[in-house]
Design an enzyme around this catalytic site. Structure first.
Site, PDB file in Angstrom:
ATOM      1  N   THR A 158      -3.139  -8.149  -8.079  1.00 60.97           N
ATOM      2  CA  THR A 158      -3.030  -6.934  -7.461  1.00 60.97           C
ATOM      3  C   THR A 158      -4.238  -6.630  -8.788  1.00 60.97           C
ATOM      4  OG1 THR A 158      -1.275  -7.131  -7.126  1.00 60.97           O
ATOM      5  CG2 THR A 158      -1.837  -4.693  -7.690  1.00 60.97           C
ATOM      6  N   GLY A 242       9.909  -5.036 -13.145  1.00 61.44           N
ATOM      7  CA  GLY A 242       8.907  -4.249 -12.107  1.00 61.44           C
ATOM      8  C   GLY A 242       9.797  -4.296 -10.470  1.00 61.44           C
ATOM      9  N   ARG A 268       8.947  12.321  22.914  1.00 57.85           N
ATOM     10  CA  ARG A 268       8.752  11.032  24.152  1.00 57.85           C
ATOM     11  C   ARG A 268       9.172  11.306  24.606  1.00 57.85           C
ATOM     12  NH1 ARG A 268       4.328   8.548  26.436  1.00 57.85           N
ATOM     13  NH2 ARG A 268       5.381   6.753  27.332  1.00 57.85           N
ATOM     14  N   GLN A 336       9.119  -1.008  18.313  1.00 58.53           N
ATOM     15  CA  GLN A 336      10.072  -1.014  19.013  1.00 58.53           C
ATOM     16  C   GLN A 336      10.534   0.715  19.917  1.00 58.53           C
ATOM     17  OE1 GLN A 336      10.470  -3.974  20.477  1.00 58.53           O
ATOM     18  NE2 GLN A 336      11.296  -3.790  21.894  1.00 58.53           N
ATOM     19  N   GLU A 363       6.116 -10.317  -7.310  1.00 52.19           N
ATOM     20  CA  GLU A 363       7.246 -10.113  -7.761  1.00 52.19           C
ATOM     21  C   GLU A 363       8.508 -10.530  -7.532  1.00 52.19           C
ATOM     22  OE1 GLU A 363       7.056  -6.400  -9.783  1.00 52.19           O
ATOM     23  OE2 GLU A 363       5.276  -6.025  -9.335  1.00 52.19           O
TER      24      GLU A 363
END
Ligand code: CAA
Length: 379
Positions: A158, A242, A268, A336, A363
């Site tokens: 990264t 981390g 909706r 979904q 990690e």
């Protein structure tokens, strides 16, 4: 036990939410498509203090606690998980590692720059044949008296190209196995340091992930962190913290997908009413919210234990294991809930679903977290 956030923590939450909504949201789909992260945004993250939250003020950081860091990670990950992985690697692997174990000279030289946003860091442990099996380092750091000669290849790094400084784990004394590994601070641009191929990833596509190659790279001895042979312990200790950051990232991805689903479900309409009036959707929302809350409690607990100076290895592994599974489950359900709209980029949830997957992998995979938890239980 107090489940309320302090005023300071609320202020961090507000600032991170504000930055994510106002600066990250508008270009997030394009950055994902183009696999690019704007360096100006990294600088802005530095200016606002998001790249060095736990670094002490004398080195240019915010001097904040781990809880502040996870709160900010959650808010930024709701909108842009590529931004939050850049932030996470810089904060909890690179800066925290140098601050906890570096010399005064290393802290002065690197932490100030890593805090400003002018430079970010990378953490180089994984190799083509050493991912989960991290003790099996093939990269070598040959002791040449006043310097190490570094040779080898690191994978899936990264910030691989965008970083200015890398923490590289490498084997110096193979006969001592993991106790022979060192960690070296390697500056970009050193002769023999080659940035290799950029990965074309499923998710967190705006963050740059590269193979890095080292061919006879000379690294001064003063760039070693800790005693000779401390490198593997360094990697494990740093990764424990981390993992709390990645757990917070997973929590944020899940929360972001949930918030979008909650809003969409009330807008909706099907069969003459908002889909939130259908029990099938209500049950999904209820289960999403419950799992997210459980993940948040685990993440905050791990951060709290770290801040209190208590053992947090098991708590961090549990938080990452659970939160990453929740992120994967919630984002899949979010797609979904959105139906056909969920499957297209404009509605964000398909990206969050792709981003969620990596939290079960990097990690330490979920399988490694189970191994860590089981070892802690049985020791
Ligand atoms: N914390 C502190 N020390 C630890 C530890 C932990 N969580 N896990 C292991 N150790 C120590 C052990 O105590 C041991 O030390 P001693 O010899 O001094 O007793 C040493 O490490 C070796 O441990 P084991 O003997 O248990 O070694 P192992 O090979 O059986 O297991 C492992 C090691 C736990 C599997 C380890 O290899 C591991 O964590 N693997 C996953 C690696 C990983 O997380 N990689 C992530 C890559 S970085 C990344 O993803 C960054 C990014 O870009 C986003």
């Amino acid at each position: 036990m107090d489940f309320n956030l302090s005023e300071e923590h609320e202020a961090v939450q507000f600032a991170a939410r504000d930055f994510a909504q106002n600066e990250l949201l508008s270009g997030v789909i394009e950055r994902d498509n183009e696999q690019k992260f704007d360096p100006a945004l990294i600088r802005k993250m530095g200016e606002l203090g998001f790249l060095s939250m736990m670094v002490r003020p004398e080195y240019g950081g915010g001097g904040m606690d781990t809880l502040s860091y996870v709160i900010a990670m959650e808010e930024i990950s709701k909108i842009d998980a590529s931004a939050s992985v850049i932030m996470s690697v810089n904060n909890s692997l690179v800066c925290w590692g140098i601050q906890a174990y570096g010399t005064e000279e290393q802290k002065k030289k690197y932490l100030t720059q890593l805090s400003s946003g002018n430079m970010i860091g990378a953490f180089c442990l994984s190799e083509p044949e050493a991912g989960s099996d991290a003790t099996s380092q093939h990269t070598t750091a040959e002791d040449k008296g006043d310097h190490y000669l570094l040779n080898g290849t690191k994978n899936w790094i990264t910030n691989g190209n965008s970083s200015g400084v890398c923490l590289v784990m490498a084997q110096t004394h193979p006969e001592k196995a993991h106790k022979g590994i060192n960690v070296l601070i390697v500056e970009k641009g050193a002769p023999g340091f080659i940035v290799g191929k950029k990965e074309d990833k499923m998710g967190i596509r705006a963050s740059d992930t590269h193979t890095l190659m080292f061919s006879d790279v000379k690294v001064p001895k003063e760039n070693r962190i800790g005693d000779d042979g401390f490198g593997f312990k360094f990697a494990m200790n740093v990764l424990n913290g981390g993992r709390i950051g990645i757990a917070a990232q997973a929590l944020g991805i899940a929360s972001g997908a949930f918030e979008l689903s909650l809003k969409y479900a009330q807008e909706r309409k099907t069969f003459g009413k908002p889909i939130s009036d259908h029990q099938a959707i209500q049950f999904k929302l209820a289960e999403m919210a419950t799992k997210i809350e459980a993940a948040r409690l685990l993440v905050y607990k791990a951060a709290r234990l770290k801040d209190q100076g208590k053992d947090y290895i098991q708590a961090a592994a549990m938080a990452k294991l659970y939160a990453s599974d929740v992120a994967m489950w919630v984002t899949t359900e979010a797609v979904q809930v959105h139906g056909g709209y969920g499957y297209v980029k404009e509605f964000h949830v398909e990206r969050l679903m792709r981003d969620a997957k990596i939290t079960q992998i990097y990690e330490g995979t979920s399988e490694i977290q189970k191994l860590v938890i089981a070892r802690e239980l049985l020791k």
